[in-house]
Write an enzyme that holds these catalytic residues in place. Structure first.
Site, short mmCIF file in Angstrom:
data_model
loop_
_atom_site.label_atom_id
_atom_site.label_comp_id
_atom_site.label_asym_id
_atom_site.label_seq_id
_atom_site.Cartn_x
_atom_site.Cartn_y
_atom_site.Cartn_z
N GLY A 39 -71.09 -21.52 100.67
CA GLY A 39 -70.57 -20.44 99.82
C GLY A 39 -69.40 -19.72 100.47
O GLY A 39 -68.77 -20.25 101.39
N ALA A 40 -69.12 -18.50 99.96
CA ALA A 40 -67.89 -17.78 100.35
C ALA A 40 -66.71 -18.72 100.15
O ALA A 40 -65.91 -18.97 101.05
CB ALA A 40 -67.98 -17.25 101.78
N HIS A 45 -62.80 -25.43 99.96
CA HIS A 45 -63.97 -25.91 99.22
C HIS A 45 -63.55 -26.46 97.86
O HIS A 45 -64.07 -27.49 97.40
CB HIS A 45 -64.96 -24.76 98.98
CG HIS A 45 -65.54 -24.15 100.21
ND1 HIS A 45 -65.23 -22.89 100.63
CD2 HIS A 45 -66.42 -24.63 101.12
CE1 HIS A 45 -65.90 -22.59 101.73
NE2 HIS A 45 -66.63 -23.63 102.06
N GLN A 157 -62.44 -32.59 106.22
CA GLN A 157 -62.04 -33.00 107.57
C GLN A 157 -61.91 -31.80 108.50
O GLN A 157 -61.82 -31.95 109.71
CB GLN A 157 -60.72 -33.78 107.52
CG GLN A 157 -60.91 -35.17 106.92
CD GLN A 157 -59.63 -35.83 106.47
OE1 GLN A 157 -58.54 -35.41 106.85
NE2 GLN A 157 -59.75 -36.84 105.63
N VAL A 185 -57.31 -28.03 104.17
CA VAL A 185 -56.44 -27.13 103.40
C VAL A 185 -56.10 -25.94 104.29
O VAL A 185 -56.99 -25.34 104.91
CB VAL A 185 -57.14 -26.66 102.10
CG1 VAL A 185 -56.25 -25.70 101.33
CG2 VAL A 185 -57.51 -27.86 101.24
N SER A 194 -61.04 -20.97 106.19
CA SER A 194 -62.42 -20.94 106.66
C SER A 194 -63.08 -19.69 106.10
O SER A 194 -62.43 -18.62 106.02
CB SER A 194 -62.45 -20.88 108.20
OG SER A 194 -63.74 -20.47 108.64
N SER A 195 -64.34 -19.81 105.74
CA SER A 195 -65.06 -18.61 105.27
C SER A 195 -65.06 -17.55 106.36
O SER A 195 -65.10 -16.35 106.07
CB SER A 195 -66.50 -18.98 104.90
OG SER A 195 -66.51 -20.01 103.92
N ARG A 196 -65.02 -17.97 107.63
CA ARG A 196 -65.07 -17.00 108.74
C ARG A 196 -63.75 -16.27 108.93
O ARG A 196 -63.70 -15.28 109.67
CB ARG A 196 -65.50 -17.70 110.04
CG ARG A 196 -66.97 -18.12 110.01
CD ARG A 196 -67.48 -18.58 111.37
NE ARG A 196 -68.92 -18.71 111.38
CZ ARG A 196 -69.59 -19.85 111.17
NH1 ARG A 196 -68.92 -20.98 110.95
NH2 ARG A 196 -70.91 -19.88 111.18
P1 AMP Z 1 -68.87 -24.63 104.81
O1 AMP Z 1 -69.08 -23.82 103.56
O2 AMP Z 1 -68.03 -23.94 105.83
O3 AMP Z 1 -70.14 -25.22 105.34
O4 AMP Z 1 -67.98 -25.87 104.36
C1 AMP Z 1 -68.40 -26.70 103.31
C2 AMP Z 1 -67.48 -27.89 103.25
O5 AMP Z 1 -66.15 -27.46 103.01
C3 AMP Z 1 -67.46 -28.70 104.54
O6 AMP Z 1 -67.47 -30.09 104.23
C4 AMP Z 1 -66.17 -28.28 105.18
O7 AMP Z 1 -65.60 -29.23 106.04
C5 AMP Z 1 -65.30 -28.07 103.96
N1 AMP Z 1 -64.18 -27.18 104.28
C6 AMP Z 1 -64.24 -25.92 104.80
N2 AMP Z 1 -63.00 -25.44 105.01
C7 AMP Z 1 -62.13 -26.42 104.65
C8 AMP Z 1 -60.71 -26.54 104.65
N3 AMP Z 1 -59.92 -25.56 105.08
N4 AMP Z 1 -60.16 -27.68 104.19
C9 AMP Z 1 -60.96 -28.70 103.77
N5 AMP Z 1 -62.31 -28.65 103.73
C10 AMP Z 1 -62.88 -27.53 104.17
#
Ligand code: AMP
Length: 289
Positions: A39-40, A45, A157, A185, A194-196
């Protein structure tokens, strides 16, 4: 883009299984893609969701902040939870189903009894800094695959080590799913989404550029070999006092083991750093030699 009906938002495994079985009954032969997230949601995503839409007839997005992959003292408690906004974004993308369980639904006994062990690569890089992290990731991914039984699962990736380990798990355990990956991205200035990033103050946001800049410096130096690109990448952190570099390493994309100085060919360069207490990661592929 299909800005049509809002997706069903289901919180139980049983309802999700029933709905997915209905997808398969309604259109025999239709394919289903799963996009696992915490999420976030941001445009990174959504790039995964768009790839899932392109490749499959039905798209399921899971939103679950998985306690198993957070260590003691990490940000589980304060990880951003923005379900309503996430569902609105997914509705605009034409997602069919959102699976958003709580921890008790996923781990009724409080934790997983049976877990997946990520193997030796799971102890390196992110796994060295976050012991048990990848066991937690693989355990929840395996559960989500078991719940949604998708034909395709889409990963970014951005989390290159996670992508590698999910691919290994699927191969090693003969799971009947195709893993698809989507490029990172980035913001216009290069910062990987990044969500962070939501944790970052304006100053920390500027300092966080050190990660992308270090990868750009390494890419420029890659013609000179592994030692040179590592030296240049690490030197890029010299400009940022408030950034604490954890690792900067070039790995063989096939094995995820570090490459030697004599290595020639495509390598994946991984970086992790703490920016004002927030752990950020990035990576890029480059041609060495
Ligand atoms: P997360 O919500 O952080 O667990 O990420 C969920 C999915 O989104 C994972 O497969 C991540 O690798 C992908 N993801 C997160 N940030 C990016 C980004 N900037 N570009 C591409 N994929 C992303």
């Amino acid at each position: 883009m299909d800005a049509g009906a809002a997706p069903a938002v289901l919180t139980t495994i049983a309802e999700t299984r029933t709905r997915i079985a209905a997808f398969r009954r309604e259109r025999p032969g239709a394919s289903i893609a799963l996009v696992p997230t915490m999420g976030a949601l941001h445009d990174g995503h959504l790039a995964l969701v768009r790839e899932a839409k392109r490749l499959a007839d039905r798209v399921v997005v899971s939103i679950f902040v998985n306690p198993l992959q957070f260590g003691a003292g990490e940000d589980l408690g304060r990880y951003p939870r923005t379900l309503d906004a996430d569902v609105a974004l997914l509705a605009a993308e034409g997602v069919d189903l959102v699976f958003a369980p709580n921890a008790a639904e996923m781990y009724p006994d409080g934790s997983a009894g049976t877990t997946v062990h990520a193997g030796p690569i799971g102890d390196r890089y992110e796994g060295a800094a976050r012991p048990g992290h990848f066991d937690g990731v693989l355990t929840v991914v395996e559960k989500l695959l078991g719940i949604a039984s998708p034909d395709i699962a889409v990963f970014g990736q951005k989390d290159a080590q996670q992508l590698h380990l999910v691919g290994r798990m699927v191969a090693d355990l003969d799971l009947p799913v195709e893993i698809v990956s989507v490029p990172i991205v980035r913001e216009r200035d290069g910062l990987a989404l990044s969500s962070r990033n939501r944790y970052l103050s304006p100053e920390a946001r500027r300092a966080a550029l050190a990660l992308a800049e270090s990868l750009q410096a390494a890419t420029r130096a890659a013609g000179g070999g592994v030692d040179e690109l590592l030296a240049e990448g690490i030197a890029a952190f010299g400009d940022h006092d408030d950034v604490e570099l954890d690792y900067f390493v070039a790995v063989d994309p096939e094995t995820f083991l570090p490459v030697d100085d004599g290595f020639r060919g495509q390598a994946l360069v991984l970086v992790a750093a703490l920016v004002d207490g927030t752990r950020l990661i990035d990576n890029t592929t480059m041609s060495i030699g």
